[in-house]
Design an enzyme around this catalytic site. Sequence first.
Site, PDB file in Angstrom:
ATOM      1  N   HIS A   5     -20.466   0.667   0.313  1.00 22.00           N
ATOM      2  CA  HIS A   5     -19.063   1.023   0.027  1.00 22.00           C
ATOM      3  C   HIS A   5     -18.883   1.648  -1.340  1.00 22.00           C
ATOM      4  O   HIS A   5     -17.751   1.841  -1.790  1.00 22.00           O
ATOM      5  CB  HIS A   5     -18.180  -0.238   0.120  1.00 22.00           C
ATOM      6  CG  HIS A   5     -18.481  -1.043   1.339  1.00 22.00           C
ATOM      7  ND1 HIS A   5     -19.313  -2.139   1.322  1.00 22.00           N
ATOM      8  CD2 HIS A   5     -18.099  -0.870   2.619  1.00 22.00           C
ATOM      9  CE1 HIS A   5     -19.418  -2.626   2.539  1.00 22.00           C
ATOM     10  NE2 HIS A   5     -18.705  -1.877   3.347  1.00 22.00           N
ATOM     11  N   ARG A  44     -14.878   6.194   1.638  1.00 22.72           N
ATOM     12  CA  ARG A  44     -13.666   5.840   2.386  1.00 22.72           C
ATOM     13  C   ARG A  44     -12.382   6.097   1.607  1.00 22.72           C
ATOM     14  O   ARG A  44     -11.394   5.383   1.770  1.00 22.72           O
ATOM     15  CB  ARG A  44     -13.685   4.363   2.805  1.00 22.72           C
ATOM     16  CG  ARG A  44     -14.711   4.063   3.871  1.00 22.72           C
ATOM     17  CD  ARG A  44     -14.726   2.587   4.182  1.00 22.72           C
ATOM     18  NE  ARG A  44     -15.687   2.320   5.232  1.00 22.72           N
ATOM     19  CZ  ARG A  44     -15.367   1.865   6.439  1.00 22.72           C
ATOM     20  NH1 ARG A  44     -14.131   1.614   6.757  1.00 22.72           N
ATOM     21  NH2 ARG A  44     -16.299   1.646   7.328  1.00 22.72           N
ATOM     22  N   MET A 181      -1.219 -10.092  -1.576  1.00 24.30           N
ATOM     23  CA  MET A 181      -2.240 -10.243  -0.538  1.00 24.30           C
ATOM     24  C   MET A 181      -3.682 -10.230  -1.047  1.00 24.30           C
ATOM     25  O   MET A 181      -4.606 -10.126  -0.232  1.00 24.30           O
ATOM     26  CB  MET A 181      -2.046  -9.149   0.535  1.00 24.30           C
ATOM     27  CG  MET A 181      -0.663  -9.192   1.167  1.00 24.30           C
ATOM     28  SD  MET A 181      -0.440  -8.020   2.506  1.00 24.30           S
ATOM     29  CE  MET A 181      -1.434  -8.774   3.782  1.00 24.30           C
ATOM     30  N   SER A 204       7.872  -5.878  -7.039  1.00 26.02           N
ATOM     31  CA  SER A 204       8.348  -4.629  -6.439  1.00 26.02           C
ATOM     32  C   SER A 204       9.517  -4.841  -5.489  1.00 26.02           C
ATOM     33  O   SER A 204      10.223  -3.892  -5.136  1.00 26.02           O
ATOM     34  CB  SER A 204       7.207  -3.958  -5.667  1.00 26.02           C
ATOM     35  OG  SER A 204       6.731  -4.834  -4.658  1.00 26.02           O
ATOM     36  N   ASP A 205       9.723  -6.078  -5.047  1.00 29.60           N
ATOM     37  CA  ASP A 205      10.802  -6.391  -4.104  1.00 29.60           C
ATOM     38  C   ASP A 205      11.010  -7.903  -4.200  1.00 29.60           C
ATOM     39  O   ASP A 205      10.218  -8.598  -4.831  1.00 29.60           O
ATOM     40  CB  ASP A 205      10.415  -5.986  -2.670  1.00 29.60           C
ATOM     41  CG  ASP A 205       9.069  -6.554  -2.250  1.00 29.60           C
ATOM     42  OD1 ASP A 205       8.047  -5.915  -2.559  1.00 29.60           O
ATOM     43  OD2 ASP A 205       9.027  -7.640  -1.652  1.00 29.60           O
TER      44      ASP A 205
HETATM   45  N1  HPA Z   1       4.507  -9.528   0.787  1.00 24.74           N
HETATM   46  C1  HPA Z   1       3.198  -9.341   0.627  1.00 24.74           C
HETATM   47  N2  HPA Z   1       2.700  -8.532  -0.273  1.00 24.74           N
HETATM   48  C2  HPA Z   1       3.539  -7.855  -1.061  1.00 24.74           C
HETATM   49  C3  HPA Z   1       4.910  -8.004  -0.945  1.00 24.74           C
HETATM   50  C4  HPA Z   1       5.412  -8.887   0.022  1.00 24.74           C
HETATM   51  O1  HPA Z   1       6.630  -9.070   0.174  1.00 24.74           O
HETATM   52  N3  HPA Z   1       5.492  -7.195  -1.873  1.00 24.74           N
HETATM   53  C5  HPA Z   1       4.495  -6.582  -2.532  1.00 24.74           C
HETATM   54  N4  HPA Z   1       3.313  -6.971  -2.039  1.00 24.74           N
END
Ligand code: HPA
Length: 236
Positions: A5, A44, A181, A204-205
């Site tokens: 890889h 990749r 993750m 980010s959210d």
């Molecule tokens: N879930 C999983 N991973 C993420 C999220 C989420 O809401 N936001 C940014 N990475």
Amino acid sequence: MATPHNTAEPGDIAPLVLMPGDPRRAARIAEGFLTDATLVSEVRGIGAWTGTWNGTPMSVMASGMGIASLSIYATELYRFYGVQRICRVGTCGGLSPDVDVRDVVVAASAHTNNGCASLPVPGASLSMTASFDMLRAAVDASRASGATTHVGSVFSSDFFYTTRPEVTEGLIKVGTLGVEMEAAGLYGCAMAEGKEALAVLTVSDHLTKDGTDMSAAQRETSFSSALEIAAAALTA
Ligand code: HPA
């Protein structure tokens, strides 16, 4: 020796590696953050570049999404390329009500539903923990950076699209700052290889606060504080 890889030669990759999830972000870090970065692998579409940061050799390579993908790149960097420290620079979704979009989360530890915590030692659930020296340096750098920074636990999930709201509720109850993750997998790889790791995440959210998500374009450009903190942690 190249790996399946990574076609870089040993010595092409610095002992200190920044690791975003997104290959395009890795390219932007190589162009705009490192000095004189050279492309050393792109198997990749996962580019790896080596340059310097403030005069110290540093590489950047993306992990892709999820622990399965990250563990391939991180293990090979630690095991075959002499890498000592990897700092994930990524995003997380906010879980804690104390956390807002654009804040920085430094993951001292990472809970996970991935097997990396439960499979290596039968009967034990391993603690996925950041390098203390990198963590301390990141905390010091974050105070200097002016970014609103939170230090604590995150949840590294195998599932972006979760079907169990009680999991989110339970994680919030025990003070988890955010969900992403990869961090637990990185910490598990570092533990397995006897090396060091840290994750510095931009929120980010938010899973429970409405209307504050960052756009894809904002996600790509709003990481300068996290990057400075990550580079300081790598070079400490
Ligand atoms: N879930 C999983 N991973 C993420 C999220 C989420 O809401 N936001 C940014 N990475």
